[in-house]
Design a protein around this motif. Structure first.
Motif, PDB file in Angstrom:
ATOM      1  N   ARG A 317       0.842  -1.213   0.000  1.00  0.00           N
ATOM      2  CA  ARG A 317       0.000   0.000   0.000  1.00  0.00           C
ATOM      3  C   ARG A 317       0.870   1.253   0.000  1.00  0.00           C
ATOM      4  O   ARG A 317       0.542   2.252  -0.664  1.00  0.00           O
ATOM      5  CB  ARG A 317      -0.951  -0.019   1.195  1.00  0.00           C
ATOM      6  N   LYS A 318       1.979   1.217   0.726  1.00  0.00           N
ATOM      7  CA  LYS A 318       2.905   2.367   0.695  1.00  0.00           C
ATOM      8  C   LYS A 318       3.475   2.552  -0.715  1.00  0.00           C
ATOM      9  O   LYS A 318       3.619   3.676  -1.196  1.00  0.00           O
ATOM     10  CB  LYS A 318       4.047   2.150   1.698  1.00  0.00           C
ATOM     11  N   MET A 319       3.806   1.464  -1.370  1.00  0.00           N
ATOM     12  CA  MET A 319       4.300   1.519  -2.740  1.00  0.00           C
ATOM     13  C   MET A 319       3.260   2.161  -3.654  1.00  0.00           C
ATOM     14  O   MET A 319       3.578   3.028  -4.483  1.00  0.00           O
ATOM     15  CB  MET A 319       4.624   0.102  -3.220  1.00  0.00           C
ATOM     16  N   GLU A 320       2.010   1.772  -3.481  1.00  0.00           N
ATOM     17  CA  GLU A 320       0.942   2.313  -4.319  1.00  0.00           C
ATOM     18  C   GLU A 320       0.695   3.794  -4.031  1.00  0.00           C
ATOM     19  O   GLU A 320       0.381   4.564  -4.956  1.00  0.00           O
ATOM     20  CB  GLU A 320      -0.332   1.498  -4.117  1.00  0.00           C
ATOM     21  N   ARG A 321       0.850   4.207  -2.775  1.00  0.00           N
ATOM     22  CA  ARG A 321       0.687   5.640  -2.463  1.00  0.00           C
ATOM     23  C   ARG A 321       1.789   6.454  -3.133  1.00  0.00           C
ATOM     24  O   ARG A 321       1.539   7.549  -3.648  1.00  0.00           O
ATOM     25  CB  ARG A 321       0.687   5.855  -0.951  1.00  0.00           C
ATOM     26  N   LEU A 322       3.017   5.922  -3.130  1.00  0.00           N
ATOM     27  CA  LEU A 322       4.103   6.617  -3.802  1.00  0.00           C
ATOM     28  C   LEU A 322       3.841   6.681  -5.301  1.00  0.00           C
ATOM     29  O   LEU A 322       4.066   7.721  -5.944  1.00  0.00           O
ATOM     30  CB  LEU A 322       5.433   5.913  -3.528  1.00  0.00           C
ATOM     31  N   ALA A 323       3.346   5.580  -5.869  1.00  0.00           N
ATOM     32  CA  ALA A 323       3.025   5.564  -7.298  1.00  0.00           C
ATOM     33  C   ALA A 323       1.947   6.595  -7.618  1.00  0.00           C
ATOM     34  O   ALA A 323       2.016   7.283  -8.645  1.00  0.00           O
ATOM     35  CB  ALA A 323       2.571   4.172  -7.718  1.00  0.00           C
ATOM     36  N   SER A 324       0.952   6.727  -6.738  1.00  0.00           N
ATOM     37  CA  SER A 324      -0.108   7.711  -6.958  1.00  0.00           C
ATOM     38  C   SER A 324       0.446   9.128  -6.932  1.00  0.00           C
ATOM     39  O   SER A 324       0.064   9.981  -7.742  1.00  0.00           O
ATOM     40  CB  SER A 324      -1.200   7.559  -5.892  1.00  0.00           C
ATOM     41  N   ALA A 325       1.377   9.380  -6.010  1.00  0.00           N
ATOM     42  CA  ALA A 325       2.005  10.704  -5.948  1.00  0.00           C
ATOM     43  C   ALA A 325       2.803  10.972  -7.221  1.00  0.00           C
ATOM     44  O   ALA A 325       2.773  12.085  -7.764  1.00  0.00           O
ATOM     45  CB  ALA A 325       2.902  10.796  -4.720  1.00  0.00           C
ATOM     46  N   GLN A 326       3.494   9.970  -7.705  1.00  0.00           N
ATOM     47  CA  GLN A 326       4.243  10.125  -8.949  1.00  0.00           C
ATOM     48  C   GLN A 326       3.305  10.369 -10.121  1.00  0.00           C
ATOM     49  O   GLN A 326       3.589  11.194 -11.004  1.00  0.00           O
ATOM     50  CB  GLN A 326       5.098   8.882  -9.204  1.00  0.00           C
ATOM     51  N   ASP A 327       2.172   9.675 -10.139  1.00  0.00           N
ATOM     52  CA  ASP A 327       1.212   9.863 -11.223  1.00  0.00           C
ATOM     53  C   ASP A 327       0.625  11.268 -11.212  1.00  0.00           C
ATOM     54  O   ASP A 327       0.387  11.852 -12.276  1.00  0.00           O
ATOM     55  CB  ASP A 327       0.088   8.824 -11.119  1.00  0.00           C
ATOM     56  N   ARG A 328       0.395  11.817 -10.031  1.00  0.00           N
ATOM     57  CA  ARG A 328      -0.107  13.194  -9.964  1.00  0.00           C
ATOM     58  C   ARG A 328       0.934  14.163 -10.514  1.00  0.00           C
ATOM     59  O   ARG A 328       0.593  15.118 -11.226  1.00  0.00           O
ATOM     60  CB  ARG A 328      -0.485  13.549  -8.518  1.00  0.00           C
ATOM     61  N   ARG A 329       2.196  13.914 -10.171  1.00  0.00           N
ATOM     62  CA  ARG A 329       3.270  14.759 -10.709  1.00  0.00           C
ATOM     63  C   ARG A 329       3.320  14.632 -12.225  1.00  0.00           C
ATOM     64  O   ARG A 329       3.470  15.611 -12.950  1.00  0.00           O
ATOM     65  CB  ARG A 329       4.589  14.325 -10.082  1.00  0.00           C
ATOM     66  N   TRP A 330       3.225  13.411 -12.703  1.00  0.00           N
ATOM     67  CA  TRP A 330       3.256  13.149 -14.145  1.00  0.00           C
ATOM     68  C   TRP A 330       2.095  13.845 -14.841  1.00  0.00           C
ATOM     69  O   TRP A 330       2.273  14.466 -15.895  1.00  0.00           O
ATOM     70  CB  TRP A 330       3.226  11.645 -14.376  1.00  0.00           C
ATOM     71  N   ALA A 331       0.905  13.762 -14.260  1.00  0.00           N
ATOM     72  CA  ALA A 331      -0.277  14.384 -14.858  1.00  0.00           C
ATOM     73  C   ALA A 331      -0.132  15.900 -14.913  1.00  0.00           C
ATOM     74  O   ALA A 331      -0.524  16.543 -15.896  1.00  0.00           O
ATOM     75  CB  ALA A 331      -1.526  13.996 -14.073  1.00  0.00           C
ATOM     76  N   ALA A 332       0.432  16.476 -13.862  1.00  0.00           N
ATOM     77  CA  ALA A 332       0.618  17.934 -13.843  1.00  0.00           C
ATOM     78  C   ALA A 332       1.593  18.365 -14.932  1.00  0.00           C
ATOM     79  O   ALA A 332       1.372  19.378 -15.616  1.00  0.00           O
ATOM     80  CB  ALA A 332       1.127  18.371 -12.476  1.00  0.00           C
ATOM     81  N   ILE A 333       2.651  17.606 -15.112  1.00  0.00           N
ATOM     82  CA  ILE A 333       3.626  17.935 -16.151  1.00  0.00           C
ATOM     83  C   ILE A 333       3.000  17.788 -17.535  1.00  0.00           C
ATOM     84  O   ILE A 333       3.182  18.631 -18.418  1.00  0.00           O
ATOM     85  CB  ILE A 333       4.872  17.046 -16.016  1.00  0.00           C
ATOM     86  N   ALA A 334       2.226  16.711 -17.723  1.00  0.00           N
ATOM     87  CA  ALA A 334       1.565  16.509 -19.011  1.00  0.00           C
ATOM     88  C   ALA A 334       0.596  17.652 -19.315  1.00  0.00           C
ATOM     89  O   ALA A 334       0.500  18.121 -20.456  1.00  0.00           O
ATOM     90  CB  ALA A 334       0.824  15.171 -19.013  1.00  0.00           C
ATOM     91  N   GLN A 335      -0.119  18.112 -18.287  1.00  0.00           N
ATOM     92  CA  GLN A 335      -1.048  19.230 -18.485  1.00  0.00           C
ATOM     93  C   GLN A 335      -0.289  20.501 -18.862  1.00  0.00           C
ATOM     94  O   GLN A 335      -0.718  21.254 -19.741  1.00  0.00           O
ATOM     95  CB  GLN A 335      -1.868  19.462 -17.215  1.00  0.00           C
ATOM     96  N   GLN A 336       0.841  20.736 -18.203  1.00  0.00           N
ATOM     97  CA  GLN A 336       1.661  21.902 -18.537  1.00  0.00           C
ATOM     98  C   GLN A 336       2.168  21.819 -19.974  1.00  0.00           C
ATOM     99  O   GLN A 336       2.191  22.829 -20.695  1.00  0.00           O
ATOM    100  CB  GLN A 336       2.836  22.012 -17.574  1.00  0.00           C
ATOM    101  N   GLN A 337       2.554  20.614 -20.408  1.00  0.00           N
ATOM    102  CA  GLN A 337       3.020  20.442 -21.772  1.00  0.00           C
ATOM    103  C   GLN A 337       1.909  20.754 -22.768  1.00  0.00           C
ATOM    104  O   GLN A 337       2.130  21.426 -23.778  1.00  0.00           O
ATOM    105  CB  GLN A 337       3.531  19.022 -21.987  1.00  0.00           C
TER     106      GLN A 337
END
Length: 351
Positions: A317-337
């Motif tokens: 579950r900790k691994m998945e929470r970190l993955a979710s945080a990374q996905d939010r970062r990824w989504a924000a960057i994609a939106q900026q692009q």
């Protein structure tokens, strides 16, 4: 282009079309194919000829550029999904490395050394690479699929070992880090002879946060750079390091101003090229004094697989929470692009 003729082969994918995600997902589950099965020898020679003529080649998840004048080979990661090491990206990275052997196989007496410097970089603003494919790890660990976990780990080493040894060629490997290099992303940079990092770049090995350890070369490469005690301290800390901190520790070789990473690589090469043979000999001597072997890296991955399979549900579950945080970062960057591209298109339309 080569990629257009064999786009459905494992590890090489189009990013357009309605079925691209399904094709990619199926191939990622299947694992990477042997590098020589990507195309016939004639197709590889044809692709290399176009690469030599144009200096550009596009794979499914990488952009390759060959500056023959500077003898410089750029490999830009361009992941189709989240900026992590999927089977698809790993397969393209291995293919990009083995194009080096093709270049040397086609070398002429007039130009016996077509490449001196090989650079690994990223197309994603603010991210070098976030490391392992955590959502897939979680799924595989829950299903106790040791076989695919091992295949993934071995696929990583089949990229890491050739990069660490520069596929046995007289080449200096450089990592250009512009943004976050976490977990396997940090390990990929460590496999290179030289690390050039922009000042805002961040490095870390977060695996300890979910009770795992970095198993794709971090301990091997860090120990050879800064010693076992410091390497283990870094692994156990789980903390994020700045480029400046790692430069002071001797992990990062060259610091660059933000936005000036490519220029810093060019300047480094211009300064050091006269002494290329000496530097090549020194970096080769590292491998003689403290050899990194495929066997060493593979044995560590076996321990990594054992540790991953043993993770408790709370760790997953900790691994998945970190993955979710990374996905939010990824989504924000994609939106900026997307916003940047829309603004650029609008400016062109009104010009």
């Amino acid at each position: 282009m080569l990629v257009n003729r064999i786009a459905t082969a494992d590890g090489l994918f189009r990013t357009d079309g309605p079925d691209s995600d399904a094709i990619r997902a199926a191939a990622n589950r299947a694992g990477p194919r042997p590098i020589d099965s990507i195309a016939t020898p004639a197709e590889r020679r044809s692709a290399l000829a176009r690469f030599a003529a144009t200096g550009e080649l596009t794979l499914g998840e990488m952009d390759l550029f060959w500056d023959r004048t500077a003898k410089l080979y750029w490999q830009y990661m361009r992941p189709a999904g989240r900026a992590s090491f999927t089977f698809g990206l790993l397969s393209d990275m291995r293919e990009a490395l083995f194009f080096l052997t093709d270049m040397y196989a086609e070398a002429t007496p007039a130009d016996p050394h077509p490449v001196r410097y090989s650079v690994l970089a990223s197309r994603i603003p603010g991210i070098f690479n976030l490391g392992g494919d955590l959502p897939q790890f979680a799924e595989l660990i829950r299903s106790r699929d040791r076989s695919v976990l091992r295949r993934y780990a071995h696929a990583c080493i089949e990229v890491q070992y050739p990069r660490a040894t520069n596929v046995g060629l007289p080449i200096i490997g450089i990592a250009l880090v512009q943004g976050d290099a976490l977990g396997g992303g940090f390990e990929a940079a460590l496999a290179c002879n030289v690390i050039v990092a922009e000042k805002s770049a961040k490095f870390g090995l977060p695996e300890i946060l979910f009770n795992l350890f970095p198993g794709m070369g971090a301990l091997s490469f860090l120990t050879r750079r800064i010693g076992m005690v410091e390497a283990e301290r870094m692994v156990f800390s789980g903390r994020i390091y700045s480029a400046e901190e790692l430069h002071a520790m001797g992990v990062v070789d060259v610091l660059a101003e933000d936005g000036q990473g490519e220029m810093a690589v060019q300047h480094y090469i211009a300064r050091m090229d006269r002494g290329f043979a000496t530097r090549l000999a020194v970096y080769g001597s590292r491998q003689t004094i403290h050899p990194v072997t495929r066997e060493e890296l593979m044995q560590i991955t076996e321990r990594w697989v054992d540790a991953a399979i043993a993770l408790a549900p709370t760790d997953i579950r900790k691994m998945e929470r970190l993955a979710s945080a990374q996905d939010r970062r990824w989504a924000a960057i994609a939106q900026q692009q997307r916003a940047s591209q829309s603004a650029e298109a609008a400016a062109i339309a009104t010009a």
